[in-house]
Design a protein around this motif. Structure first.
Motif, PDB file in Angstrom:
ATOM      1  N   ILE A  66       4.412  -4.432  -6.546  1.00 62.12           N
ATOM      2  CA  ILE A  66       3.835  -5.123  -5.394  1.00 62.12           C
ATOM      3  C   ILE A  66       2.323  -4.936  -5.351  1.00 62.12           C
ATOM      4  N   ALA A  67       1.844  -3.798  -5.848  1.00 63.51           N
ATOM      5  CA  ALA A  67       0.398  -3.544  -5.870  1.00 63.51           C
ATOM      6  C   ALA A  67      -0.352  -4.609  -6.652  1.00 63.51           C
ATOM      7  N   GLY A  68       0.309  -5.240  -7.607  1.00 66.22           N
ATOM      8  CA  GLY A  68      -0.336  -6.286  -8.402  1.00 66.22           C
ATOM      9  C   GLY A  68      -0.027  -7.686  -7.939  1.00 66.22           C
ATOM     10  N   LYS A  91       8.955   3.725  -5.012  1.00 72.16           N
ATOM     11  CA  LYS A  91       7.711   3.941  -5.764  1.00 72.16           C
ATOM     12  C   LYS A  91       7.565   2.891  -6.867  1.00 72.16           C
ATOM     13  N   ASN A  92       8.632   2.624  -7.601  1.00 77.61           N
ATOM     14  CA  ASN A  92       8.574   1.637  -8.667  1.00 77.61           C
ATOM     15  C   ASN A  92       8.333   0.233  -8.128  1.00 77.61           C
ATOM     16  N   ALA A 117      -2.946   9.967   2.921  1.00 74.74           N
ATOM     17  CA  ALA A 117      -2.190   9.381   4.029  1.00 74.74           C
ATOM     18  C   ALA A 117      -0.744   9.863   4.021  1.00 74.74           C
ATOM     19  N   ALA A 118      -0.214  10.112   2.844  1.00 76.34           N
ATOM     20  CA  ALA A 118       1.177  10.553   2.744  1.00 76.34           C
ATOM     21  C   ALA A 118       1.396  11.922   3.351  1.00 76.34           C
ATOM     22  N   THR A 119       0.348  12.706   3.482  1.00 72.11           N
ATOM     23  CA  THR A 119       0.498  14.032   4.092  1.00 72.11           C
ATOM     24  C   THR A 119       0.493  13.971   5.611  1.00 72.11           C
ATOM     25  N   VAL A 136       6.474   4.240   3.046  1.00 75.36           N
ATOM     26  CA  VAL A 136       5.483   4.391   1.982  1.00 75.36           C
ATOM     27  C   VAL A 136       5.323   3.039   1.304  1.00 75.36           C
ATOM     28  N   THR A 137       4.110   2.525   1.261  1.00 78.20           N
ATOM     29  CA  THR A 137       3.845   1.226   0.658  1.00 78.20           C
ATOM     30  C   THR A 137       2.916   1.384  -0.535  1.00 78.20           C
ATOM     31  N   GLU A 138       2.574   0.265  -1.123  1.00 77.64           N
ATOM     32  CA  GLU A 138       1.630   0.264  -2.239  1.00 77.64           C
ATOM     33  C   GLU A 138       0.229   0.675  -1.807  1.00 77.64           C
ATOM     34  N   ASN A 139      -0.020   0.655  -0.511  1.00 80.71           N
ATOM     35  CA  ASN A 139      -1.346   1.008   0.009  1.00 80.71           C
ATOM     36  C   ASN A 139      -1.417   2.427   0.559  1.00 80.71           C
ATOM     37  N   THR A 140      -0.315   3.157   0.527  1.00 82.79           N
ATOM     38  CA  THR A 140      -0.303   4.520   1.048  1.00 82.79           C
ATOM     39  C   THR A 140      -0.984   5.459   0.063  1.00 82.79           C
TER      40      THR A 140
END
Length: 558
Positions: free
Chosen positions: A127-129, A121-122, A185-187, A177-181
């Protein structure tokens, strides 16, 4: 989305019944929400937080409730005690060593899952940025995040996948799980197959190299992922995937600038495996102001588990040193190490157990520690022996001051990747393409540890269903000795489809924990927590919880 789950631990002999609260899981699989990304703050702060949280912080719980909650090195212990090379008395790891309460709704199932997906998650937040990473610092941090995420998924794929990539590419592992999930979608996020997750890992390593270029790398900083570590992670992936050509290539790149440890470094009574040497490529560090050191008398730390040279009078702390729970080398493995091999020197010879005179025993133990009476006390209180099998590979830090005060002595560094591991990957991959070349390389390496080494003396199969060649068995033995206590036991056993042998004449594994298996046991495939199955409807359990094997296996004669 804030959820609170209560998981129970079954009572284990000598361990009190416990309960654990998992608070503020947002959501259960640690998906990063848009709000979290926007509030994540400076990328450098996040990157440093990832590195620092790998050791010394309470990641699973908010306090010192679980003495095994001290970060990534705890997972290394967990992986090692599930095999046979660590004949542990460590009660807090008896869940994994003794195959107890490995159920989907237990804390023991939730613990590794929480740690890995918290770190992922961290990484995702950084990576999202990536698109806005224009400064050198930001690009460096994005590269480190990609590499760290790859390392986490590499572990998850091997620990939760029942069958290795080389045997079944379609075997399911864990959800990615990625920065775009998104939360939605996680469910409905199915388990990735071996093929999918290892492609994802290699893609992450491609991106890590893209952002963390040579110009931005600091090869002297072993506490952050650097280029050598990225190459090393790719070498590990190629080893699992049996891409032998690339494994050689990347293992060699990883070793550049990192010479092998010599005997003096290996057996250093003050700095042995507590301070980085030039061979260390990636490491973590426990700091004196870490919660795991400051709270619970530093007993929630790696040092409490692995460092036995702590003064019982001035400190009296340490699960391994003073609470009767040391980690010992498997007797058969020890006795297979020739007396000419310097690595034997960090394990107390079992011959000490046959000595009757206290003076004789203390004189014998003085070869291993400046405080032989401490080792004798540890041996008699936990092993009912004079200390045969005790390890002094991992020393306390800070000299006599550290040995007198665990708050200083347990603030050690721990290697996550060394040049020696990379050399052995290179050797195995060479030999799987050209055995004679591999034998030559293996002999050259082994003779840096044992000048008398001759190829062919360490090729025990350990299980009738092993897929390893005789050459791989020789390499595996070197890995078991060289990397003892560094977290590779379960990964190698699963990769090579090895069995477990704890029951044999003279075994030093405790009664009730001695068993043998002809194949890799199911308990080495971790169960996915029930909370994830409940929340993520597309996620499947990868293995049924394995029953305790017990003492029914026949004694093996070596």
């Amino acid at each position: 989305m804030n959820t609170r789950y209560i998981f129970s631990l079954a009572t284990l002999a000598s361990v009190a019944t416990l309960t654990a609260c998992i608070d503020e899981i947002e959501p259960q699989d640690s998906t990063v929400t848009i709000e979290q990304i926007n509030n994540s703050g400076n990328a450098t702060v996040l990157a440093d937080a990832i590195s620092s949280s790998l050791a010394g912080k309470f990641v699973y719980s908010e306090d010192d409730q679980y003495p095994f909650d001290f970060g990534y090195p705890s997972l290394m212990v967990m992986r090692d005690v599930m095999g046979q090379d660590d004949a542990t008395r460590a009660t807090w790891y008896s869940y994994w060593y003794g195959v107890v309460d490995l159920r989907p709704n237990s804390v023991i199932a939730q613990f590794p899952w929480t740690l890995y997906y918290t770190w992922i998650k961290n990484c995702n937040a950084i990576i999202a940025g990536a698109a806005n990473a224009t400064s050198d610092d930001d690009r460096r941090n994005v590269g480190r995040a990609y590499a760290t995420r790859a390392a986490m998924y590499s572990d998850l794929a091997q620990m939760y996948g029942k069958t290795t990539y080389a045997l079944n590419k379609e075997c399911i592992t864990v959800p990615i799980v990625t920065e775009n999930t998104t939360t939605d979608a996680a469910t409905n996020n199915p388990n990735a197959t071996n093929e999918q997750i290892w492609k994802f890992i290699l893609d992450d390593l491609d991106n890590a190299e893209k952002y963390l270029t040579a110009e931005l790398d600091d090869p002297t900083d072993v506490y952050h992922v650097g280029l050598n570590a990225i190459y090393g992670l790719r070498a590990r992936a190629c080893l699992v995937m049996q891409n032998w050509t690339d494994a050689v290539h990347y293992a060699r790149l990883a070793q550049e600038g990192h010479p092998l440890m010599d005997e003096a470094q290996w057996t250093d009574p003050n700095n042995g495996f507590n301070t980085p040497t030039p061979s260390w490529i990636w490491a973590v560090r426990f700091a004196t102001d870490d919660p795991c050191i400051l709270l619970n008398d530093a007993d929630s730390s790696w040092g409490s588990q692995m460092c036995i040279e702590i003064d019982p009078m001035s400190s009296g702390c340490g699960y391994a040193a003073n609470y009767g729970q040391p980690h010992c080398i498997d007797r058969h493995l020890f006795e297979s190490i020739p007396t000419t091999d310097f690595r034997r020197k960090v394990f107390v010879d079992f011959a000490v157990n046959s000595l009757a005179s206290r003076d004789e025993v203390l004189n014998f133990l003085s070869a291993y520690s400046a405080h032989p009476s401490w080792l004798l006390r540890c041996g008699t209180s936990s092993l009912n022996t004079n200390g045969g099998g005790l390890e002094v590979k991992f020393r306390t830090i800070g000299g006599e001051g550290g040995r007198a005060n665990q708050l200083l002595g347990f603030a050690v560094s721990v290697p996550l990747m060394r040049a020696e591991e990379m050399k052995l990957i290179e050797i195995e991959a060479l030999g799987m393409q050209n055995e004679s070349e591999g034998i030559e390389a293996l002999t050259a390496f082994a003779q840096t540890r044992d000048a008398a080494y001759v190829y062919g003396s360490h090729n025990e199969a350990y299980g009738s269903q092993s897929i390893a060649t005789s050459f791989q068995n020789e390499v595996w033995w070197q890995r078991r000795v060289e990397l003892w206590g560094e977290g590779f036991s379960t990964l190698d056993i699963k990769r090579l489809s090895k069995g477990i042998i704890r029951s044999y004449e003279g075994s030093n594994h405790p009664d009730g924990y001695q068993w043998n298996t002809s194949a890799t046991p199911d308990w080495m495939t971790l169960v996915i927590p029930q909370s994830e199955i409940n929340y993520n409807t597309a996620c499947q359990q990868t293995v049924s919880p394995a029953p305790l094997v017990g003492n029914s296996a026949p004694v093996v004669a070596f």
